[in-house]
Design a protein around this motif. Structure first.
Motif, PDB file in Angstrom:
ATOM      1  N   GLU A 354       0.839  -1.204   0.000  1.00  0.00           N
ATOM      2  CA  GLU A 354       0.000   0.000   0.000  1.00  0.00           C
ATOM      3  C   GLU A 354       0.870   1.248   0.000  1.00  0.00           C
ATOM      4  N   HIS A 355       0.521   2.205  -0.878  1.00  0.00           N
ATOM      5  CA  HIS A 355       1.311   3.424  -0.969  1.00  0.00           C
ATOM      6  C   HIS A 355       0.517   4.520  -1.651  1.00  0.00           C
ATOM      7  N   ALA A 356       0.915   5.760  -1.401  1.00  0.00           N
ATOM      8  CA  ALA A 356       0.321   6.925  -2.056  1.00  0.00           C
ATOM      9  C   ALA A 356       1.443   7.814  -2.573  1.00  0.00           C
ATOM     10  N   MET A 357       1.192   8.473  -3.711  1.00  0.00           N
ATOM     11  CA  MET A 357       2.210   9.276  -4.369  1.00  0.00           C
ATOM     12  C   MET A 357       2.104  10.737  -3.924  1.00  0.00           C
ATOM     13  N   VAL A 358       3.203  11.261  -3.401  1.00  0.00           N
ATOM     14  CA  VAL A 358       3.216  12.627  -2.882  1.00  0.00           C
ATOM     15  C   VAL A 358       2.935  13.647  -3.977  1.00  0.00           C
ATOM     16  N   ASP A 359       3.563  13.500  -5.125  1.00  0.00           N
ATOM     17  CA  ASP A 359       3.480  14.524  -6.170  1.00  0.00           C
ATOM     18  C   ASP A 359       2.062  14.738  -6.688  1.00  0.00           C
ATOM     19  N   ASP A 360       1.195  13.730  -6.550  1.00  0.00           N
ATOM     20  CA  ASP A 360      -0.162  13.864  -7.070  1.00  0.00           C
ATOM     21  C   ASP A 360      -1.112  14.549  -6.090  1.00  0.00           C
ATOM     22  N   ILE A 361      -0.717  14.670  -4.834  1.00  0.00           N
ATOM     23  CA  ILE A 361      -1.643  15.211  -3.822  1.00  0.00           C
ATOM     24  C   ILE A 361      -2.065  16.644  -4.131  1.00  0.00           C
ATOM     25  N   PRO A 362      -1.157  17.574  -4.467  1.00  0.00           N
ATOM     26  CA  PRO A 362      -1.613  18.950  -4.722  1.00  0.00           C
ATOM     27  C   PRO A 362      -2.615  19.057  -5.872  1.00  0.00           C
ATOM     28  N   ASN A 363      -2.354  18.397  -6.986  1.00  0.00           N
ATOM     29  CA  ASN A 363      -3.274  18.492  -8.112  1.00  0.00           C
ATOM     30  C   ASN A 363      -4.644  17.919  -7.772  1.00  0.00           C
ATOM     31  N   ARG A 364      -4.661  16.775  -7.074  1.00  0.00           N
ATOM     32  CA  ARG A 364      -5.949  16.172  -6.703  1.00  0.00           C
ATOM     33  C   ARG A 364      -6.696  17.071  -5.720  1.00  0.00           C
ATOM     34  N   THR A 365      -5.959  17.712  -4.829  1.00  0.00           N
ATOM     35  CA  THR A 365      -6.594  18.587  -3.846  1.00  0.00           C
ATOM     36  C   THR A 365      -7.157  19.835  -4.519  1.00  0.00           C
ATOM     37  N   ALA A 366      -6.401  20.405  -5.440  1.00  0.00           N
ATOM     38  CA  ALA A 366      -6.901  21.573  -6.176  1.00  0.00           C
ATOM     39  C   ALA A 366      -8.132  21.212  -6.999  1.00  0.00           C
ATOM     40  N   LEU A 367      -8.124  20.027  -7.617  1.00  0.00           N
ATOM     41  CA  LEU A 367      -9.286  19.581  -8.384  1.00  0.00           C
ATOM     42  C   LEU A 367     -10.514  19.487  -7.493  1.00  0.00           C
ATOM     43  N   LEU A 368     -10.355  18.899  -6.309  1.00  0.00           N
ATOM     44  CA  LEU A 368     -11.485  18.773  -5.398  1.00  0.00           C
ATOM     45  C   LEU A 368     -12.023  20.137  -4.992  1.00  0.00           C
ATOM     46  N   ALA A 369     -11.129  21.059  -4.654  1.00  0.00           N
ATOM     47  CA  ALA A 369     -11.565  22.403  -4.272  1.00  0.00           C
ATOM     48  C   ALA A 369     -12.292  23.091  -5.418  1.00  0.00           C
ATOM     49  N   GLY A 370     -11.739  22.970  -6.629  1.00  0.00           N
ATOM     50  CA  GLY A 370     -12.389  23.600  -7.780  1.00  0.00           C
ATOM     51  C   GLY A 370     -13.732  22.989  -8.098  1.00  0.00           C
ATOM     52  N   LEU A 371     -13.842  21.666  -7.944  1.00  0.00           N
ATOM     53  CA  LEU A 371     -15.103  20.989  -8.238  1.00  0.00           C
ATOM     54  C   LEU A 371     -16.182  21.397  -7.246  1.00  0.00           C
ATOM     55  N   ILE A 372     -15.836  21.505  -5.975  1.00  0.00           N
ATOM     56  CA  ILE A 372     -16.820  21.950  -4.975  1.00  0.00           C
ATOM     57  C   ILE A 372     -17.317  23.344  -5.309  1.00  0.00           C
ATOM     58  N   ARG A 373     -16.397  24.231  -5.632  1.00  0.00           N
ATOM     59  CA  ARG A 373     -16.794  25.599  -5.968  1.00  0.00           C
ATOM     60  C   ARG A 373     -17.661  25.637  -7.222  1.00  0.00           C
ATOM     61  N   ASP A 374     -17.339  24.802  -8.186  1.00  0.00           N
ATOM     62  CA  ASP A 374     -18.140  24.741  -9.402  1.00  0.00           C
ATOM     63  C   ASP A 374     -19.554  24.238  -9.098  1.00  0.00           C
ATOM     64  N   LEU A 375     -19.663  23.189  -8.316  1.00  0.00           N
ATOM     65  CA  LEU A 375     -20.969  22.615  -7.997  1.00  0.00           C
ATOM     66  C   LEU A 375     -21.849  23.571  -7.202  1.00  0.00           C
ATOM     67  N   LEU A 376     -21.203  24.403  -6.379  1.00  0.00           N
ATOM     68  CA  LEU A 376     -21.966  25.333  -5.533  1.00  0.00           C
ATOM     69  C   LEU A 376     -22.113  26.704  -6.157  1.00  0.00           C
ATOM     70  N   GLY A 377     -21.511  26.904  -7.331  1.00  0.00           N
ATOM     71  CA  GLY A 377     -21.616  28.203  -7.986  1.00  0.00           C
ATOM     72  C   GLY A 377     -20.798  29.292  -7.300  1.00  0.00           C
ATOM     73  N   VAL A 378     -19.663  28.876  -6.681  1.00  0.00           N
ATOM     74  CA  VAL A 378     -18.801  29.818  -5.963  1.00  0.00           C
ATOM     75  C   VAL A 378     -17.602  30.154  -6.829  1.00  0.00           C
ATOM     76  N   ASP A 379     -17.083  31.371  -6.719  1.00  0.00           N
ATOM     77  CA  ASP A 379     -15.935  31.798  -7.503  1.00  0.00           C
ATOM     78  C   ASP A 379     -14.762  30.833  -7.298  1.00  0.00           C
ATOM     79  N   ARG A 380     -14.253  30.256  -8.393  1.00  0.00           N
ATOM     80  CA  ARG A 380     -13.165  29.279  -8.297  1.00  0.00           C
ATOM     81  C   ARG A 380     -11.793  29.915  -8.269  1.00  0.00           C
ATOM     82  N   ALA A 381     -11.711  31.236  -8.419  1.00  0.00           N
ATOM     83  CA  ALA A 381     -10.400  31.880  -8.486  1.00  0.00           C
ATOM     84  C   ALA A 381      -9.729  31.964  -7.126  1.00  0.00           C
ATOM     85  N   ARG A 382     -10.512  31.812  -6.038  1.00  0.00           N
ATOM     86  CA  ARG A 382      -9.921  31.910  -4.695  1.00  0.00           C
ATOM     87  C   ARG A 382      -9.015  30.739  -4.398  1.00  0.00           C
TER      88      ARG A 382
END
Length: 382
Positions: A354-382
């Protein structure tokens, strides 16, 4: 020029790695309620540190779950549910043989991939989204997902009701693939009662439960349908007492996976028709556990995730359908748009590697934040 969400996620990586280590070092085998409670304490500490307030602690049948709510308390505002779990399959003592480490960009340790990295990502994203005056985000962290969520299913479905979407922080598929479908799961125990007798002196006076078990195993395997992706797999079997006794009792467990509710129901009905081939008594226990996460429940959210990824300049691999189930099956089962596999990139869930890749964490986290903002109609630039 990079996107602000990517800059934020990159800057947050050291803190996320610190939090992942903190959680991995607190072992949390699902069936050990005391261990799960200690794990909940650790998750609560991480969340309170990042969000500024403690979670609501919910204990059901001895199992500890946590819930944070951010944003408007009004019931009619758009709301997104983030789903995670803090229990793992690893027994107490696993840290001695599988210690936490980060080497060459790879995180190792019990539960790092399934799914403590995704849980930490969710906490940091909630902190980034912050207070929403006209929308809301709920993070529900359950403690019994690996057991099939027996004490948390009702809570999951209650929290998901009326949400714009449920986003599941389970680990990704190979190469970071997001999961747009999961098979539903059903579990059965077939119990057989025969009659004991001396295997040497008078075996004819017995009714052999092992022989009946063989007939029943063959019968249930026939319920599978490979053309529809339906699997019926006998797993654990038990029979007999001593080598010279005709066994009076036997039983076996069966794992069933299906892509549609119709297939689950067909197989369930078939189990109810099992009849003895030798005269032994047959009893069937169990049934449908998790409904399928059908692709139709994910398509809209998946399109939006791809659009957000494009805006962030990220390449997403093709989405996949998998046989394993998650709590996303429950949210999709009540009609809530659901997207799964948004957590860590890596591999080896439930296994020594079992393992997780460090380099992928920031991109996946940014994607999640952007997707939440998109779904809620909140400005994604923050």
């Amino acid at each position: 020029m990079s996107h602000p969400l990517l800059d934020w996620a990159d800057a947050s990586l050291p803190a996320m790695l610190h939090d992942i280590e903190h959680l991995v070092r607190v072992e949390s085998p699902s069936a050990d309620h005391a261990a799960v409670a200690r794990s909940a304490d650790a998750v609560g500490e991480v969340g309170e540190r990042r969000l500024g307030f403690a979670p609501e602690r919910i204990v059901v049948d001895g199992c500890t779950h946590l819930r944070w709510h951010l944003g408007s308390p009004e019931p009619d505002v758009p709301r997104v549910l983030l789903l995670a779990h803090h229990d793992t399959v690893w027994p107490i003592g696993s840290l001695e043989t599988h210690p936490f480490s980060i080497q060459d960009g790879v995180i190792r340790g019990p539960g790092c991939f399934d799914m403590l990295t995704g849980l930490v990502m969710a906490v940091h994203v909630m902190a980034q989204v912050g207070h929403l005056p006209d929308a809301a985000v709920t993070l529900l962290v359950t403690g019994d997902e690996e057991l099939g969520s027996p004490s948390s299913r009702e809570l999951i479905e209650q929290e998901a009701e009326g949400c714009v979407a449920a986003l599941v922080l389970e680990a990704s598929g190979d190469g970071g693939a997001i999961k747009i479908g999961r098979k539903g799961t059903s579990n059965y125990t077939v119990a057989i009662t025969g009659r004991a007798a001396h295997a040497g002196l008078e075996p004819e006076k017995g009714l052999n439960a092992t022989v009946e078990l063989a007939h029943q195993v063959a019968a249930v395997v026939g319920f599978a349908d490979a053309s529809l992706g339906t699997t019926v797999t006998p797993t654990v079997a038990q029979s007999g007492t001593t080598v010279n006794t005709v066994p009076a009792h036997s039983s076996f467990e069966v794992d069933v996976r299906a892509l549609t509710s119709a297939e689950q129901e067909r197989v369930d009905a078939a189990f109810r028709t099992l009849a003895s081939a030798t005269g032994a008594r047959i009893a069937v226990h169990g049934g449908i556990n998790r409904p399928p996460l059908e692709v139709a429940a994910t398509e809209g959210v998946w399109r939006r995730a791809r659009a957000v990824a494009s805006e962030l300049g990220l390449d997403l691999p093709d989405a996949i359908v998998v046989g394993g189930a998650s709590d996303g099956n429950f949210t999709a089962g009540i009609g809530v748009p659901t997207l799964d596999g948004l957590g860590a990139v890596g591999g080896g869930a439930h296994a020594d590697h079992e393992h997780a890749m460090v380099d992928d964490i920031p991109n996946r986290t940014a994607l999640l934040a952007g997707l939440i903002r998109d779904l809620l109609g909140v400005d994604r630039a923050r």
